[in-house]
Motif scaffolding. Sequence first.
Motif, short mmCIF file in Angstrom:
data_model
loop_
_atom_site.label_atom_id
_atom_site.label_comp_id
_atom_site.label_asym_id
_atom_site.label_seq_id
_atom_site.Cartn_x
_atom_site.Cartn_y
_atom_site.Cartn_z
N THR A 62 -4.33 7.88 -14.50
CA THR A 62 -4.96 8.06 -13.18
C THR A 62 -6.13 9.03 -13.25
O THR A 62 -5.95 10.19 -13.62
N GLY A 97 3.26 12.32 -6.34
CA GLY A 97 2.87 12.49 -7.74
C GLY A 97 1.46 13.04 -7.81
O GLY A 97 1.05 13.86 -6.99
N GLU A 98 0.71 12.56 -8.80
CA GLU A 98 -0.64 13.07 -9.04
C GLU A 98 -1.53 12.95 -7.79
O GLU A 98 -2.16 13.91 -7.36
N ILE A 99 -1.57 11.75 -7.23
CA ILE A 99 -2.43 11.51 -6.06
C ILE A 99 -1.82 12.19 -4.82
O ILE A 99 -2.51 12.89 -4.07
N LYS A 115 12.74 18.43 -6.28
CA LYS A 115 11.44 18.72 -6.90
C LYS A 115 10.35 18.87 -5.83
O LYS A 115 9.52 19.77 -5.89
N LEU A 152 -2.76 2.35 -2.73
CA LEU A 152 -3.34 2.68 -4.03
C LEU A 152 -2.85 1.72 -5.11
O LEU A 152 -3.56 1.45 -6.07
N SER A 153 -1.64 1.21 -4.95
CA SER A 153 -1.09 0.30 -5.95
C SER A 153 -1.66 -1.10 -5.71
O SER A 153 -0.94 -2.05 -5.36
N ARG A 165 10.96 10.55 -4.24
CA ARG A 165 12.26 10.18 -4.81
C ARG A 165 13.10 11.43 -5.02
O ARG A 165 14.22 11.52 -4.53
N ASP A 166 12.52 12.41 -5.69
CA ASP A 166 13.26 13.61 -6.07
C ASP A 166 12.99 14.71 -5.03
O ASP A 166 12.00 15.45 -5.10
N ASN A 171 -1.68 12.78 -15.05
CA ASN A 171 -1.21 11.42 -15.35
C ASN A 171 -2.36 10.71 -16.06
O ASN A 171 -3.37 10.40 -15.42
N ASN A 215 -5.50 -0.88 -11.55
CA ASN A 215 -5.53 -1.14 -10.11
C ASN A 215 -6.97 -1.33 -9.65
O ASN A 215 -7.24 -2.03 -8.68
N ALA A 225 -10.33 4.82 -8.00
CA ALA A 225 -10.94 5.32 -9.23
C ALA A 225 -12.21 4.56 -9.59
O ALA A 225 -12.75 4.74 -10.68
N ALA A 268 2.68 5.59 -4.77
CA ALA A 268 4.00 5.57 -5.40
C ALA A 268 4.02 4.47 -6.46
O ALA A 268 3.06 3.70 -6.57
N PRO A 269 5.10 4.33 -7.22
CA PRO A 269 5.16 3.21 -8.17
C PRO A 269 5.03 1.87 -7.45
O PRO A 269 5.54 1.69 -6.33
N1 LIG Z 1 -6.39 2.15 -6.76
C1 LIG Z 1 -6.72 3.01 -7.71
O1 LIG Z 1 -7.92 3.23 -7.97
C2 LIG Z 1 -5.68 3.73 -8.47
C3 LIG Z 1 -4.34 3.50 -8.22
N2 LIG Z 1 -3.35 4.17 -8.88
C4 LIG Z 1 -1.97 3.84 -8.54
O2 LIG Z 1 -1.52 4.75 -7.52
C5 LIG Z 1 -0.11 4.94 -7.60
C6 LIG Z 1 0.21 6.44 -7.68
O3 LIG Z 1 -0.44 7.00 -8.81
P1 LIG Z 1 -0.10 8.48 -9.32
O4 LIG Z 1 -0.08 9.43 -8.18
O5 LIG Z 1 -0.96 8.75 -10.47
O6 LIG Z 1 1.40 8.26 -9.84
P2 LIG Z 1 2.51 9.34 -10.27
O7 LIG Z 1 3.39 8.67 -11.24
O8 LIG Z 1 1.89 10.63 -10.63
O9 LIG Z 1 3.30 9.57 -8.91
C7 LIG Z 1 4.11 8.62 -8.30
C8 LIG Z 1 5.18 9.34 -7.51
O10 LIG Z 1 5.97 8.38 -6.80
C9 LIG Z 1 7.24 8.93 -6.64
N3 LIG Z 1 8.30 7.93 -6.46
C10 LIG Z 1 8.98 7.24 -7.39
N4 LIG Z 1 9.91 6.44 -6.81
C11 LIG Z 1 9.81 6.68 -5.48
C12 LIG Z 1 10.52 6.23 -4.34
N5 LIG Z 1 11.52 5.34 -4.46
N6 LIG Z 1 10.16 6.69 -3.12
C13 LIG Z 1 9.16 7.57 -2.97
N7 LIG Z 1 8.46 8.06 -4.03
C14 LIG Z 1 8.79 7.62 -5.26
C15 LIG Z 1 7.52 9.75 -7.87
O11 LIG Z 1 8.26 10.83 -7.37
P3 LIG Z 1 9.27 11.72 -8.21
O12 LIG Z 1 8.36 12.71 -8.84
O13 LIG Z 1 10.13 12.31 -7.13
O14 LIG Z 1 9.98 10.82 -9.15
C16 LIG Z 1 6.14 10.14 -8.39
O15 LIG Z 1 5.88 11.51 -8.24
C17 LIG Z 1 0.34 4.15 -8.85
O16 LIG Z 1 0.80 2.87 -8.48
C18 LIG Z 1 -0.94 4.02 -9.66
O17 LIG Z 1 -0.92 2.91 -10.54
C19 LIG Z 1 -3.67 5.14 -9.79
C20 LIG Z 1 -4.98 5.41 -10.08
C21 LIG Z 1 -6.08 4.70 -9.50
#
Ligand SMILES: NC(=O)C1=CN([C@@H]2O[C@H](COP(=O)(O)OP(=O)(O)OC[C@H]3O[C@@H](n4cnc5c(N)ncnc54)[C@H](OP(=O)(O)O)[C@@H]3O)[C@@H](O)[C@H]2O)C=CC1
Length: 268
Positions: free
Chosen positions: A245, A12-14, A41, A94-95, A37-38, A242, A190, A122, A72-73
């Motif tokens: 983030t 995703g974003e990160i 994509k 990160l989560s 996941r996808d 996002n 987070n 962040a 990831a989520p």
């Molecule tokens: N510690 C910190 O300072 C910060 C932490 N975070 C956390 O970091 C994490 C990532 O953030 P961010 O990049 O913005 O999130 P995004 O939502 O942009 O990206 C998450 C990605 O995870 C993918 N994903 C979903 N399900 C799965 C799976 N089963 N297996 C593998 N990949 C999967 C998705 O892919 P798909 O596109 O294919 O669905 C999506 O692109 C989040 O938990 C967020 O809360 C964020 C900001 C600051």
Amino acid sequence: MSSKRIAIAGLGEIGRTVARKLAQGLPGLSLAAIATRDREKATAWLDREGISCPLVSLDELPGHADLVVECAPAVILDQICRPMLAAGKQVMVLSASALLPRADLVDLARAHGGQIIVPTGALIGFDAVSAAAEGAIHSVQMVTRKPPRGLAGAPYLVENGISVEGLTSALCVFRGSAREAAAAFPANVNVVAALSLAGIGPDRTTIEIWADPAMTRNCHQIRVEADSASFTMSIENVPSENPRTGRITALSVIAALRKQTSPLQVGT
Ligand SMILES: NC(=O)C1=CN([C@@H]2O[C@H](COP(=O)(O)OP(=O)(O)OC[C@H]3O[C@@H](n4cnc5c(N)ncnc54)[C@H](OP(=O)(O)O)[C@@H]3O)[C@@H](O)[C@H]2O)C=CC1
Ligand SMILES: O=C([O-])CC(=O)C(=O)O
């Protein structure tokens, strides 16, 4: 010397920013695998970027990488961490909110010689907070102000019927400990979970969260009182695509990865 193999879980974003940087080249590091996941994509994005990298499943990560960046989520934290840590490898998490109630993952790392790394992400100033924690910290207080769209949909708001739509002035939506905030706003603060791990833990670290329509950035202020020093820190994060983030998060990951192999390390 062979390079350290880095995998990314969550494109995703990160994940995209970190993948791009690794593909461009970071000394001593290679982009070894991506789990997402996808896949369709992800393949389209990798083709557009001209990046060649295997797409693998979460449980295949230990076979491909020495260190996985978990971006990831939060719900799949366990699926990413457990196989890597059981194999004695590293996970950069990160989560951080999802990590707070999971002391068992730290135990797993300890038992197998693995390691969980929580980057500053962040936020700001974990060097000073962890230094102060070597002495006695009396209090760590944080205030977060975000544009309402950076908080919309958080479980705490939904469960308590708190709407942040159409606000005309700042609304304090939450006051409590880092532990409570991590459960209430798992994808929004987070930062406070990570801060609590650097300092005095999730029950003594406190946070106020404001939804503020006047804000365009995700703003965090921290006040630390310790026997070695008192300090205040603040950061105004430019949101990425996002809105939850900040753009600096991925850059913090890149800086932390660079430290893995750097002959010169600056900061604690
Ligand atoms: N510690 C910190 O300072 C910060 C932490 N975070 C956390 O970091 C994490 C990532 O953030 P961010 O990049 O913005 O999130 P995004 O939502 O942009 O990206 C998450 C990605 O995870 C993918 N994903 C979903 N399900 C799965 C799976 N089963 N297996 C593998 N990949 C999967 C998705 O892919 P798909 O596109 O294919 O669905 C999506 O692109 C989040 O938990 C967020 O809360 C964020 C900001 C600051
Ligand atoms: O902690 C988070 O999840 C994100 C955050 O506050 C920020 O990017 O400023």
